[in-house]
Design an enzyme around this catalytic site. Sequence first.
Site, mmCIF file in Angstrom:
data_model
loop_
_atom_site.group_PDB
_atom_site.id
_atom_site.type_symbol
_atom_site.label_atom_id
_atom_site.label_comp_id
_atom_site.label_asym_id
_atom_site.label_seq_id
_atom_site.Cartn_x
_atom_site.Cartn_y
_atom_site.Cartn_z
ATOM 1 N N TYR A 255 -2.423 0.341 10.532
ATOM 2 C CA TYR A 255 -2.561 -0.171 9.286
ATOM 3 C C TYR A 255 -0.809 0.123 8.534
ATOM 4 O O TYR A 255 -0.302 -0.823 7.854
ATOM 5 C CB TYR A 255 -3.399 0.504 8.366
ATOM 6 C CG TYR A 255 -3.471 -0.019 6.995
ATOM 7 C CD1 TYR A 255 -4.050 -1.334 6.710
ATOM 8 C CD2 TYR A 255 -3.345 0.837 6.016
ATOM 9 C CE1 TYR A 255 -4.102 -1.730 5.089
ATOM 10 C CE2 TYR A 255 -3.288 0.276 4.620
ATOM 11 C CZ TYR A 255 -3.783 -0.805 4.192
ATOM 12 O OH TYR A 255 -3.764 -1.208 3.067
ATOM 13 N N LYS B 73 2.046 -2.499 7.211
ATOM 14 C CA LYS B 73 2.363 -2.252 5.805
ATOM 15 C C LYS B 73 3.923 -2.008 5.492
ATOM 16 O O LYS B 73 4.541 -2.445 4.835
ATOM 17 C CB LYS B 73 1.480 -1.358 4.956
ATOM 18 C CG LYS B 73 0.212 -1.838 4.636
ATOM 19 C CD LYS B 73 0.166 -3.264 3.888
ATOM 20 C CE LYS B 73 -1.446 -3.475 3.709
ATOM 21 N NZ LYS B 73 -1.353 -4.759 2.619
ATOM 22 N N SER C 145 0.795 -1.194 0.128
ATOM 23 C CA SER C 145 0.126 -0.061 0.142
ATOM 24 C C SER C 145 0.938 1.186 -0.002
ATOM 25 O O SER C 145 2.135 0.924 0.386
ATOM 26 C CB SER C 145 -0.978 -0.053 1.387
ATOM 27 O OG SER C 145 -1.599 1.226 1.452
#
Length: 230
Positions: A144, A148, A131
């Site tokens: 998050y 990642k 991402s």
Amino acid sequence: MATHVITGAGSGIGAALAQRLHARGDDLVLLARDAGRAKELAARFPGARTLVGDLSDPDKLSWAFSHQTLPDRVDSLIHSAGVIDLGPVGELTPKTWRHQLNVNLIAPAELTRHFLPQLRVTQGQLIFINSGSGLRARGDWSAYAASKHGLRALADALREEEQGSGVRVTSVYPGRTASAMQAKVHQQEGKEYEPGRWIDPDTVATTVLTALDLPRDAEINDLSVRPLAH
């Protein structure tokens, strides 16, 4: 005919990839979180095989696989599944942190451990759907983004470790992509969701296929894909 193990094939980028690979006649092994989801995937992609394993509980993946038949041949392992829950650091609970780290980072590491022997035999490829948050962390995206960023580190370390085996490792960093996850993000951000503003999942699938189909004299280490400004 290549065999691809894919997580997250039920929606978004994973589904687009599975559809493209299925359409060209490649063999698919699709990971599902439970038997019901496996049945849905098998109906959606006729001829595909399924494996059941809950990525949110990576400690149990080894046990789950011991009761199933793993593919003898694996040409690529595509990590596309992911979860997201936004919130400021001061409000995120350990449960929220663990869920995102389990699905987005620890489960990919565990799946890689299981399938790496087959990938070494075929000199196959690992694709990590990362991402933009794996390159830059923003407020409210800490858990998050941490998962990642960790996924990027996993891929980078693995690439160096496998230099002598012929296994290729590619990280793909899509910007905002029109998907159910993106709809959830907009809901959490309190914004209206307009799918047309964002990348089509099939566009990301095209970039992944470019990496998979690259001649064997090279590898693509990192791919960033961003939506055009509207």
